[in-house]
Motif scaffolding. Structure first.
Motif, short mmCIF file in Angstrom:
data_model
loop_
_atom_site.label_atom_id
_atom_site.label_comp_id
_atom_site.label_asym_id
_atom_site.label_seq_id
_atom_site.Cartn_x
_atom_site.Cartn_y
_atom_site.Cartn_z
N LEU A 3 -17.59 91.96 12.07
CA LEU A 3 -18.91 92.52 11.74
C LEU A 3 -19.96 92.10 12.75
N HIS A 4 -19.86 90.87 13.25
CA HIS A 4 -20.78 90.44 14.31
C HIS A 4 -20.53 91.26 15.57
N TYR A 5 -19.28 91.59 15.82
CA TYR A 5 -18.93 92.43 16.96
C TYR A 5 -19.54 93.82 16.80
N VAL A 16 -18.15 102.60 25.49
CA VAL A 16 -17.92 101.36 26.22
C VAL A 16 -16.43 101.03 26.12
N THR A 17 -15.86 100.55 27.22
CA THR A 17 -14.45 100.19 27.24
C THR A 17 -14.33 98.67 27.21
N VAL A 18 -13.46 98.18 26.35
CA VAL A 18 -13.23 96.75 26.18
C VAL A 18 -11.79 96.45 26.58
N THR A 19 -11.61 95.42 27.39
CA THR A 19 -10.26 95.07 27.85
C THR A 19 -9.82 93.67 27.45
N ASP A 20 -10.74 92.83 26.99
CA ASP A 20 -10.31 91.49 26.59
C ASP A 20 -9.54 91.58 25.27
N ARG A 25 -8.72 93.52 19.65
CA ARG A 25 -8.27 93.24 18.28
C ARG A 25 -9.38 93.51 17.28
N ARG A 26 -10.60 93.11 17.60
CA ARG A 26 -11.73 93.35 16.69
C ARG A 26 -12.01 94.84 16.56
N ILE A 27 -11.91 95.56 17.65
CA ILE A 27 -12.12 97.01 17.60
C ILE A 27 -11.04 97.67 16.75
N GLU A 28 -9.80 97.19 16.85
CA GLU A 28 -8.74 97.73 16.00
C GLU A 28 -9.07 97.55 14.53
N ALA A 51 -6.46 98.09 26.02
CA ALA A 51 -7.87 98.44 26.18
C ALA A 51 -8.28 99.34 25.02
N ALA A 52 -9.57 99.35 24.75
CA ALA A 52 -10.12 100.21 23.70
C ALA A 52 -11.46 100.76 24.18
N THR A 53 -11.67 102.03 23.95
CA THR A 53 -12.94 102.65 24.28
C THR A 53 -13.64 103.02 22.98
N VAL A 54 -14.78 102.41 22.75
CA VAL A 54 -15.58 102.70 21.55
C VAL A 54 -16.42 103.93 21.86
#
Length: 79
Positions: A3-5, A16-20, A25-28, A51-54
């Motif tokens: 939720l903080h994320y 935005v793309t996240v790769t860490d 995991r948080r995006i999942e 990777a995840a793109t929000v």
């Protein structure tokens, strides 16, 4: 905490793309809770996403953020 994320994503220009790995995991988790729309990128069918793109925060995600903000305002100490 996811939720903080989500709160951090509210102020981020999307997409935005996240790769860490921790961010992915948080995006999942937020995607599973239907609080955002995202695209996960995997190397194979059964592999973990790398990777995840929000793409956007859903209406439910914004409603949850508003409830969290209201709760924070009412529980903040006065003075």
């Amino acid at each position: 905490m996811p939720l903080h994320y989500l709160q951090g994503l509210r102020d981020t220009p999307l997409p935005v793309t996240v790769t860490d790995p921790e961010g992915v995991r948080r995006i999942e988790m937020l995607l599973a809770a239907q609080l955002l729309v995202a695209r996960l990128e995997r190397a194979g069918v059964y592999s973990m996403p790398h990777a995840a793109t929000v793409l956007e925060i859903t209406a439910d995600g914004f409603a949850l953020l508003q409830r969290l903000d209201a709760k924070a305002r009412t529980s903040a100490p006065n003075g």
